[in-house]
Design a protein around this motif. Structure first.
Motif, PDB file in Angstrom:
ATOM      1  N   ALA A 152       0.820  -1.214   0.000  1.00  0.00           N
ATOM      2  CA  ALA A 152       0.000   0.000   0.000  1.00  0.00           C
ATOM      3  C   ALA A 152       0.854   1.265   0.000  1.00  0.00           C
ATOM      4  O   ALA A 152       0.386   2.335  -0.426  1.00  0.00           O
ATOM      5  N   ARG A 153       2.087   1.174   0.463  1.00  0.00           N
ATOM      6  CA  ARG A 153       2.926   2.370   0.571  1.00  0.00           C
ATOM      7  C   ARG A 153       4.255   2.240  -0.162  1.00  0.00           C
ATOM      8  O   ARG A 153       5.073   3.176  -0.129  1.00  0.00           O
ATOM      9  N   ASP A 154       4.489   1.097  -0.821  1.00  0.00           N
ATOM     10  CA  ASP A 154       5.788   0.831  -1.432  1.00  0.00           C
ATOM     11  C   ASP A 154       5.567   0.341  -2.857  1.00  0.00           C
ATOM     12  O   ASP A 154       5.032  -0.754  -3.068  1.00  0.00           O
ATOM     13  N   ALA A 155       5.964   1.158  -3.847  1.00  0.00           N
ATOM     14  CA  ALA A 155       5.682   0.829  -5.245  1.00  0.00           C
ATOM     15  C   ALA A 155       6.343  -0.469  -5.700  1.00  0.00           C
ATOM     16  O   ALA A 155       5.711  -1.283  -6.389  1.00  0.00           O
ATOM     17  N   VAL A 210       3.860  -7.866  -5.854  1.00  0.00           N
ATOM     18  CA  VAL A 210       2.620  -8.553  -5.465  1.00  0.00           C
ATOM     19  C   VAL A 210       1.694  -8.672  -6.676  1.00  0.00           C
ATOM     20  O   VAL A 210       1.051  -9.719  -6.888  1.00  0.00           O
ATOM     21  N   GLY A 211       1.630  -7.617  -7.501  1.00  0.00           N
ATOM     22  CA  GLY A 211       0.789  -7.664  -8.699  1.00  0.00           C
ATOM     23  C   GLY A 211       1.229  -8.743  -9.671  1.00  0.00           C
ATOM     24  O   GLY A 211       0.397  -9.430 -10.279  1.00  0.00           O
ATOM     25  N   ARG A 212       2.547  -8.923  -9.832  1.00  0.00           N
ATOM     26  CA  ARG A 212       3.044  -9.974 -10.731  1.00  0.00           C
ATOM     27  C   ARG A 212       2.680 -11.363 -10.209  1.00  0.00           C
ATOM     28  O   ARG A 212       2.296 -12.253 -10.983  1.00  0.00           O
ATOM     29  N   ALA A 213       2.785 -11.550  -8.893  1.00  0.00           N
ATOM     30  CA  ALA A 213       2.400 -12.842  -8.320  1.00  0.00           C
ATOM     31  C   ALA A 213       0.903 -13.083  -8.476  1.00  0.00           C
ATOM     32  O   ALA A 213       0.464 -14.207  -8.784  1.00  0.00           O
ATOM     33  N   ALA A 214       0.089 -12.038  -8.275  1.00  0.00           N
ATOM     34  CA  ALA A 214      -1.365 -12.177  -8.427  1.00  0.00           C
ATOM     35  C   ALA A 214      -1.735 -12.509  -9.864  1.00  0.00           C
ATOM     36  O   ALA A 214      -2.664 -13.296 -10.125  1.00  0.00           O
ATOM     37  N   SER A 215      -1.026 -11.911 -10.839  1.00  0.00           N
ATOM     38  CA  SER A 215      -1.291 -12.219 -12.246  1.00  0.00           C
ATOM     39  C   SER A 215      -0.980 -13.689 -12.540  1.00  0.00           C
ATOM     40  O   SER A 215      -1.763 -14.378 -13.221  1.00  0.00           O
ATOM     41  N   ALA A 216       0.154 -14.165 -12.026  1.00  0.00           N
ATOM     42  CA  ALA A 216       0.513 -15.565 -12.248  1.00  0.00           C
ATOM     43  C   ALA A 216      -0.503 -16.496 -11.601  1.00  0.00           C
ATOM     44  O   ALA A 216      -0.838 -17.552 -12.152  1.00  0.00           O
ATOM     45  N   PHE A 217      -1.024 -16.085 -10.453  1.00  0.00           N
ATOM     46  CA  PHE A 217      -2.027 -16.910  -9.784  1.00  0.00           C
ATOM     47  C   PHE A 217      -3.334 -16.920 -10.576  1.00  0.00           C
ATOM     48  O   PHE A 217      -3.928 -17.983 -10.806  1.00  0.00           O
ATOM     49  N   GLY A 218      -3.797 -15.771 -11.008  1.00  0.00           N
ATOM     50  CA  GLY A 218      -5.049 -15.710 -11.771  1.00  0.00           C
ATOM     51  C   GLY A 218      -4.980 -16.486 -13.068  1.00  0.00           C
ATOM     52  O   GLY A 218      -5.934 -17.180 -13.447  1.00  0.00           O
ATOM     53  N   ARG A 219      -3.848 -16.404 -13.756  1.00  0.00           N
ATOM     54  CA  ARG A 219      -3.687 -17.114 -15.025  1.00  0.00           C
ATOM     55  C   ARG A 219      -3.732 -18.630 -14.810  1.00  0.00           C
ATOM     56  O   ARG A 219      -4.402 -19.358 -15.537  1.00  0.00           O
ATOM     57  N   LEU A 271      -3.724 -12.447  -1.416  1.00  0.00           N
ATOM     58  CA  LEU A 271      -3.028 -12.083  -2.649  1.00  0.00           C
ATOM     59  C   LEU A 271      -4.011 -11.532  -3.669  1.00  0.00           C
ATOM     60  O   LEU A 271      -3.762 -10.496  -4.303  1.00  0.00           O
ATOM     61  N   ARG A 272      -5.145 -12.202  -3.834  1.00  0.00           N
ATOM     62  CA  ARG A 272      -6.154 -11.711  -4.779  1.00  0.00           C
ATOM     63  C   ARG A 272      -6.646 -10.322  -4.375  1.00  0.00           C
ATOM     64  O   ARG A 272      -6.761  -9.420  -5.212  1.00  0.00           O
ATOM     65  N   ALA A 273      -6.934 -10.156  -3.075  1.00  0.00           N
ATOM     66  CA  ALA A 273      -7.480  -8.881  -2.616  1.00  0.00           C
ATOM     67  C   ALA A 273      -6.466  -7.742  -2.757  1.00  0.00           C
ATOM     68  O   ALA A 273      -6.838  -6.595  -3.052  1.00  0.00           O
ATOM     69  N   ALA A 274      -5.178  -8.055  -2.575  1.00  0.00           N
ATOM     70  CA  ALA A 274      -4.151  -7.011  -2.621  1.00  0.00           C
ATOM     71  C   ALA A 274      -3.884  -6.514  -4.031  1.00  0.00           C
ATOM     72  O   ALA A 274      -3.418  -5.385  -4.218  1.00  0.00           O
ATOM     73  N   ALA A 275      -4.159  -7.358  -5.024  1.00  0.00           N
ATOM     74  CA  ALA A 275      -3.908  -6.976  -6.420  1.00  0.00           C
ATOM     75  C   ALA A 275      -5.079  -7.438  -7.275  1.00  0.00           C
ATOM     76  O   ALA A 275      -4.919  -8.172  -8.254  1.00  0.00           O
ATOM     77  N   ALA A 276      -6.271  -6.996  -6.889  1.00  0.00           N
ATOM     78  CA  ALA A 276      -7.482  -7.449  -7.570  1.00  0.00           C
ATOM     79  C   ALA A 276      -7.491  -7.143  -9.064  1.00  0.00           C
ATOM     80  O   ALA A 276      -7.908  -7.993  -9.871  1.00  0.00           O
ATOM     81  N   PRO A 277      -7.057  -5.974  -9.516  1.00  0.00           N
ATOM     82  CA  PRO A 277      -7.080  -5.728 -10.962  1.00  0.00           C
ATOM     83  C   PRO A 277      -6.189  -6.686 -11.743  1.00  0.00           C
ATOM     84  O   PRO A 277      -6.598  -7.223 -12.780  1.00  0.00           O
ATOM     85  N   GLU A 278      -4.967  -6.899 -11.242  1.00  0.00           N
ATOM     86  CA  GLU A 278      -4.052  -7.815 -11.938  1.00  0.00           C
ATOM     87  C   GLU A 278      -4.592  -9.232 -11.927  1.00  0.00           C
ATOM     88  O   GLU A 278      -4.553  -9.941 -12.949  1.00  0.00           O
ATOM     89  N   PHE A 279      -5.107  -9.667 -10.767  1.00  0.00           N
ATOM     90  CA  PHE A 279      -5.678 -11.012 -10.685  1.00  0.00           C
ATOM     91  C   PHE A 279      -6.859 -11.157 -11.636  1.00  0.00           C
ATOM     92  O   PHE A 279      -6.948 -12.125 -12.398  1.00  0.00           O
TER      93      PHE A 279
END
Length: 404
Positions: A299-302, A308-317, A340-348
């Motif tokens: 939430a505070r660290d780009a 986290v977004g990359r991991a969520a994308s790999a999980f969703g795929r 993980l899904r909740a933290a990066a919902a758009p990517e997932f």
């Protein structure tokens, strides 16, 4: 062929067997309702099972005598006849459920309602198999001493691949084949061993978010990905019980070798090891805790947000691939999968939709958080053990023990 008397009539032995079986069938049906809905009333059970008031009273009285069920007055409601609430008997059978995870362990005791109550827990001082087994065996022994002959089985959920009822490998714990028979203090006490994610999925299908689904897919992330497909309440475990190793599907980078020995495993793209790799940090000792800390930082660290977004994308795929393959009514997410899904919902969401076959996209199965949370494996271990206790043979053995 049925047993008959010389006159062609069923023998008294055959009639007594049928009567015994009929008696246990009614008892088992009542106990299953108590297990399915803790706090259910006798009137509610009678209505659901189509029993007369007299039959329900007779069956519950028999179960009280056998130390299997207790009854307390139900709260008055309306003008109907008073009824009772059904509970496990305080001196009735129990099972011991053990949960062995990468960093720690827990043991719990469950009565016939299947709800585990944690008795002891600890952190691994060492992951050396003999040491782990010795420490947990002492805790199991203490639980057995507290409950005596009431203990009917010990059921173990372990973060490992389980084949033919034994551990053959655990990337999370760094084990190859490990003998867990030393966990029980008496070799006559049944020992059941199952994969933790498989057992969590079984519990979710019985008591949790997938309780009304005919076909449910349970996916969890701890150290890598695990899970199971549950059909009509039963996990599809494969020919030897080692099914559900979703994390070792080749959904990942083929240049990466997994501790399991294969390359390209999905495991390596979705958990704390993947997030650390994206951040250029060394592999964490505890990927689960590391991943949760990264989500908190995101939430505070780009850079953490990107990892986290990359991991969520790999999980969703990868999850889309499982949905395409198994066609579930519902998907439940356990462990770190839901955070993980909740933290990066758009990517997932983008990765999941992009991986689904076109005909599935308008109406994909719901993907929901597991209702049992971190206790799913303990619930599943208890479910498995009680399935063996709540049989005609199991109740007969209990009754014989009390009579003796």
């Amino acid at each position: 062929m049925p047993m008959t008397s010389p006159a062609g009539r069923p023998s008294s032995r055959a009639a007594s067997v049928r009567a015994r079986d009929a008696r246990w069938r009614g008892a088992l049906a009542v106990l299953e309702e108590m297990r399915r809905e803790p706090g259910v009333t006798r009137a509610g059970v009678a209505q659901r099972l189509g029993l007369t008031t007299g039959s329900a009273t007779e069956i519950t009285a028999r179960l009280r005598e056998l130390g299997l069920l207790a009854e307390t007055p139900a709260a008055a409601s309306g003008r109907g006849r008073p009824t009772t609430v059904l509970h496990p008997h305080p001196d009735g059978p129990v099972v011991i459920a053990v949960d062995i995870r990468q960093e720690d362990w827990r043991i719990a005791v469950a009565a016939l309602d299947g709800r585990p109550h944690v008795a002891e827990a600890g952190t691994h001082a060492s992951r050396e198999p003999g040491r782990v087994v010795t420490v947990i065996a002492e805790a199991v022994r203490r639980a057995c001493e507290r409950h005596g002959g009431r203990v009917r089985a010990v059921s173990v959920a372990v973060a490992a691949t389980v084949r033919h009822g034994g551990v053959v490998q655990s990337a999370a714990l760094g084990w190859d084949a490990v003998d867990l028979t030393g966990l029980v203090p008496d070799p006559r006490l049944p020992l059941l061993v199952g994969n933790d994610a498989t057992l969590a999925g079984a519990a979710e299908a019985r008591y949790g978010a997938a309780a009304t689904a005919g076909t449910a897919l349970h996916v969890t992330i701890e150290v890598g990905v695990g899970g199971t497909l549950v059909v009509d309440g039963r996990p599809v475990a494969g020919a030897a019980g080692a099914g559900g190793e979703f994390g070792h599907l080749p959904f990942g980078d083929p240049a990466l070798r997994c501790p399991c020995g294969a390359t390209g495993c999905w495991d390596l793209t979705v958990d704390g090891r993947a997030i650390a790799r994206h951040l250029g940090e060394p592999p964490p000792r505890d990927p689960r805790s590391y991943a949760q800390a990264a989500v908190d930082r995101a939430a505070r660290d780009a850079p953490a947000r990107s990892a986290v977004g990359r991991a969520a994308s790999a999980f969703g795929r990868g999850l889309a691939g499982l949905i395409n393959a198994f066609d579930p009514d519902i998907v439940t997410l356990g462990g770190f999968a839901e955070p993980l899904r909740a933290a990066a919902a758009p990517e997932f969401g983008t990765a999941l939709a992009g991986g689904l076959m076109r005909f599935r996209r308008p109406d994909p199965p719901p993907v929901v958080a597991a209702a049992l949370g971190g206790d799913g494996a303990l619930h599943g271990a208890a479910v498995t053990a009680l399935d063996g206790v709540l049989t005609e043979e199991g109740l007969s053995a209990w009754a014989a023990g009390r009579a003796g």
